[in-house]
Structures are given as structure tokens and as C-alpha cells.
Design an enzyme around this catalytic site. Sequence first.
Site, short mmCIF file in Angstrom:
data_model
loop_
_atom_site.label_atom_id
_atom_site.label_comp_id
_atom_site.label_asym_id
_atom_site.label_seq_id
_atom_site.Cartn_x
_atom_site.Cartn_y
_atom_site.Cartn_z
CD GLU A 176 -15.76 -30.66 41.03
OE1 GLU A 176 -14.73 -30.26 41.24
OE2 GLU A 176 -16.23 -30.94 39.94
CB THR A 188 -20.79 -28.96 51.30
OG1 THR A 188 -20.01 -28.99 52.37
CG2 THR A 188 -21.37 -30.39 50.95
C1 LIG Z 1 -25.55 -33.76 40.83
C2 LIG Z 1 -24.35 -34.15 41.44
C3 LIG Z 1 -23.19 -34.48 40.61
C4 LIG Z 1 -22.02 -35.11 41.31
N1 LIG Z 1 -20.73 -35.50 40.67
C5 LIG Z 1 -19.87 -36.11 41.25
C6 LIG Z 1 -18.84 -36.79 40.53
O1 LIG Z 1 -18.62 -36.72 39.39
N2 LIG Z 1 -17.96 -37.51 41.52
C7 LIG Z 1 -17.88 -37.61 42.71
O2 LIG Z 1 -17.15 -38.11 43.21
N3 LIG Z 1 -18.94 -36.94 43.47
C8 LIG Z 1 -20.21 -36.40 42.87
N4 LIG Z 1 -21.00 -35.66 43.56
C9 LIG Z 1 -20.95 -35.77 44.98
C10 LIG Z 1 -20.78 -34.36 45.56
O3 LIG Z 1 -19.66 -34.27 45.65
C11 LIG Z 1 -21.21 -34.72 47.13
O4 LIG Z 1 -22.57 -34.82 47.21
C12 LIG Z 1 -20.90 -33.70 47.96
O5 LIG Z 1 -19.42 -33.91 48.28
C13 LIG Z 1 -21.40 -33.65 49.42
O6 LIG Z 1 -21.19 -35.02 49.86
P1 LIG Z 1 -22.53 -35.77 50.72
O7 LIG Z 1 -23.42 -35.57 49.41
O8 LIG Z 1 -22.09 -37.18 50.96
O9 LIG Z 1 -22.95 -34.92 51.85
P2 LIG Z 1 -22.38 -35.31 53.33
O10 LIG Z 1 -21.18 -35.27 53.23
O11 LIG Z 1 -23.15 -36.37 53.86
O12 LIG Z 1 -23.12 -33.83 53.95
C14 LIG Z 1 -24.02 -33.49 54.43
C15 LIG Z 1 -24.21 -32.26 54.93
O13 LIG Z 1 -23.42 -32.34 56.12
C16 LIG Z 1 -22.27 -31.32 56.18
N5 LIG Z 1 -21.13 -31.59 56.59
C17 LIG Z 1 -20.41 -32.69 56.56
N6 LIG Z 1 -19.39 -32.77 57.40
C18 LIG Z 1 -19.51 -31.79 58.08
C19 LIG Z 1 -18.64 -31.11 59.10
N7 LIG Z 1 -17.45 -31.74 59.49
N8 LIG Z 1 -18.87 -29.92 59.74
C20 LIG Z 1 -20.00 -29.08 59.01
N9 LIG Z 1 -20.87 -29.77 58.37
C21 LIG Z 1 -20.59 -30.96 57.81
C22 LIG Z 1 -22.13 -30.85 54.78
O14 LIG Z 1 -21.60 -29.66 54.55
C23 LIG Z 1 -23.74 -31.15 54.22
O15 LIG Z 1 -24.42 -30.04 54.68
C24 LIG Z 1 -22.04 -35.20 42.70
C25 LIG Z 1 -23.17 -34.66 43.62
C26 LIG Z 1 -24.42 -34.08 42.76
C27 LIG Z 1 -25.41 -33.84 43.64
#
Ligand SMILES: Cc1cc2nc3c(=O)[nH]c(=O)nc-3n(C[C@H](O)[C@H](O)[C@H](O)COP(=O)(O)OP(=O)(O)OC[C@H]3O[C@@H](n4cnc5c(N)ncnc54)[C@H](O)[C@@H]3O)c2cc1C
Length: 385
Positions: free
Chosen positions: A366, A368
Site C-alpha cells: 500500500e 513503499t
Molecule cells: C504480500 C503483498 C500483498 C499485496 N497486496 C496487494 C493488493 O491486494 N492489491 C494491490 O493492488 N497490490 C498489492 N500489493 C502490491 C504492493 O502494493 C506493491 O508491491 C507496492 O505498491 C510496490 O510496488 P512494486 O512492487 O511494483 O514496486 P516498484 O513500484 O517496482 O518499486 C520498486 C522500488 O523502487 C522504489 N521507487 C519506485 N518509484 C520511485 C521513485 N519515484 N523514487 C524513489 N523510489 C522509487 C520503490 O519505493 C521500491 O523500493 C501487494 C504486495 C505484496 C508483496
Amino acid sequence: MHRLSDEYEALRKTVEEFAREVVAPVIGDLYERGEFPYAIVRQMGEMGLFGLPIPEEYGGMGGDYFALCLALEELARVDSSVSITLEAAVSLGAMPIYRFGTPEQREKWLPELASGRMLGAFGLTEPGGGSDVPGGMRTTATLDGGEWVINGTKAFITNSGTDITGVVGVAAITGRTESGKPEISTILVPSGTPGFTVSKKYSKVGWSASDTRELSFSDCRVPEANLLGERGRGYAQFLQTLDEGRVAIAALSVGLAQGCVDECLKYVRERRAFGHPIGHYQAIQFKIADMEVRAHTARLAYYHAAEKMLAGEPFKKEAAIAKLVSSNAAMDNARDATQVFGGYGFMNEYPVGRFYRDAKILEIGEGTSEVQRMLIARQLGLADL
Ligand SMILES: Cc1cc2nc3c(=O)[nH]c(=O)nc-3n(C[C@H](O)[C@H](O)[C@H](O)COP(=O)(O)OP(=O)(O)OC[C@H]3O[C@@H](n4cnc5c(N)ncnc54)[C@H](O)[C@@H]3O)c2cc1C
């Protein structure tokens, strides 16, 4: 709000007892086997927890979002898989339907969701990106003959593949605005719809007793009336949903942070080293004092955000602060609690090892920690420099 009313305190105490008496004895085994806690969820449904912030006319308890947060905190003091199952079902599954749904959608879905007999989910994240929405969004929904035709993939969706999952809100690109930006809408997709495939559960580092799946949509057709609220409002809908969700995740994080203190307070009285219980040593006492400070200050942060939310005031910054502070507290406390337990901290026999595995996702899900900082900086007016 910092002092709980009698009603809130009664709820908190009921959930505290439930977590201790019903969840604690069985959750360790379910977690190790990666099994979804159906019996626990059924009892939580009977207690009304899935309907806490939903009005009575839709089968809910007629409470508010803060009541939900208190329940999440108390559950997470014992186990986070159970707590996130409730959080996702209510905050991501039911609340968008309550807030943005048509009267027909509310009547159709909310009574079952509020009873906990059915779970809802919300699919925003995609394999190509969760932080950058809509930049990473590829899922589309197009109208054809009075039906939405959905194509795409969603990643990491909580509660999306249990035996009692009934509906998933799917964020999809439904067109382009005049300026060429993607128009995003949310479409309600019932479980079992042809073309909607739920893959097997991920193997996860933590939250092992919760349900997380990848979903794929291949020419999946649902009636036009399954559009949640208005077309093109999907972006605004999930921004609001996630602001509220951050307060809920903050509450869950505080629960984990406090659970670490609870477990340490018991252990340091029993475990002896060099002729004394380990709690005799100031190095251990200071660690636990720091843990209590983190849990306490993080709780104040989420109470404050919830207070503003319930008052109808802007709370975006406070929600981001609460989520950032409390997920840090959970991580720090889980690390310290594991250290206090020594070798037993690394054994699944005690809950602290589970807390350690469950804490990391709180800095990711929800939004990072980086995204929380971006939101706070934006609220401070730094985005336009
Ligand atoms: C167990 C689990 C349950 C989940 N449940 C749901 C759910 O029910 N529904 C749903 O929709 N999602 C869900 N998620 C997804 C979760 O919300 C995302 O994993 C999270 O928002 C991060 O997105 P990402 O994994 O694509 O990481 P990315 O967006 O790829 O980010 C990778 C890294 O880059 C960093 N980053 C990205 N952009 C920037 C920036 N501009 N500046 C600096 N740093 C940056 C991030 O902080 C992170 O450290 C779930 C995830 C997990 C692991």
C-alpha cells in the site's frame, strides 16, 4: 481520540481476547503450512469485524474506520496474516464498493462482504509496477455489446483466490482523456467469471497464512453495470482508498510492534543468563524501552491520522507519516525482539520469528516507504520546484 471511548475500548478488548484465545494457539501451525485461516475468518465474521465501518442497512456494524484500525492493531499483536486478511477484505474489498458503488452494487455485494462469508479484493498492482500508477498499468477494459472486455494481469493481489473470495475490483485503462492520459476505471469482476484466471499462491517471505495471487484476464467479459461508480474515476477512487488503507496498515504495523514488546516482556523474565533473568541487564531493558517508545509514538501517529479522517479533514500527509513511522517501528521492533530471544528468536516455535518475517512487507505494501516520503514532500509543496 487519544483516550479511547468506552465503546472503542470494549471493541479493542474483545478483539484482544479473541486474538489471544482463538488465534494465538493455532496460527503458528497454519503459518508454517501456508494455510489460509478459514475457521478464524469465519469467527471474525460472526463477531462482525468485516462489517465494522459499514452501515447496518448493508449488514455492517455501523461503526467507523477507526474501529477497524483498533481491530487490526489487536489482531496484529498476535498475527499479521489474520490482520491483513481483514484489512484487505474491508479496506480494499468492501469499502470501495460502499464509497463509490451504485445502490445496486452496494445491495448486491455489501451484505455478504460485511458478514465475512465472502471476501473482496482490489487489483491495482501489475507485474510492470505498483508505485507508478498509471505509468506501469497495462490492463485494459473496452466496451463491446453492453459488456466490459478485460485483458491484462494483476500482481500480488491479497484475498483474491480463497474459497470464499467473491469479487475483485480491477483497475483498468478504459480510454484516453483529451490530453492523451489514460482514463482509469474500476470494474467489479466476480470470482469464476470465464476469462478470469487466478494463479496458485505465491511462495512468500511472510504473511504466509494470507492469500496472495497473480490474476490474469483474457477477454474476460462482465456486464457494463459492473463499472464501479463513474467511468474515469478509477484513479481518484484508488487514491482515496489507499489514503485510508495507509492508516489501516499503520494500525497493523503498530500491532506488530506492540506484539514484539509483549513477547519480550514475558521472555526476559524467564530466560536466565549469568545468574539473572536477562531482563535484569540494562542493555536488554533499554532495547525494550526503545521498542515501547516506537510502538507508542507510531500509535499516536495513526490515531491522529484517523482522527482527521473521521472529521472529514485532509489527512493525506498524516496518513503517509503514520504509515512510514509505524512500518519503521514494526521493522525495528521485530529485529530487536528477535535479538532479545537469541537462538529461539530464529525458531518458529516463538512468534517473534514470524513477526520478523512479517514486518518487511509493511515498508512495501500500500505504498513503499519511498512513496510515503514522496507524498509527504508533495504535501509540503516540494513537488513543483
Ligand atoms: C504480500 C503483498 C500483498 C499485496 N497486496 C496487494 C493488493 O491486494 N492489491 C494491490 O493492488 N497490490 C498489492 N500489493 C502490491 C504492493 O502494493 C506493491 O508491491 C507496492 O505498491 C510496490 O510496488 P512494486 O512492487 O511494483 O514496486 P516498484 O513500484 O517496482 O518499486 C520498486 C522500488 O523502487 C522504489 N521507487 C519506485 N518509484 C520511485 C521513485 N519515484 N523514487 C524513489 N523510489 C522509487 C520503490 O519505493 C521500491 O523500493 C501487494 C504486495 C505484496 C508483496
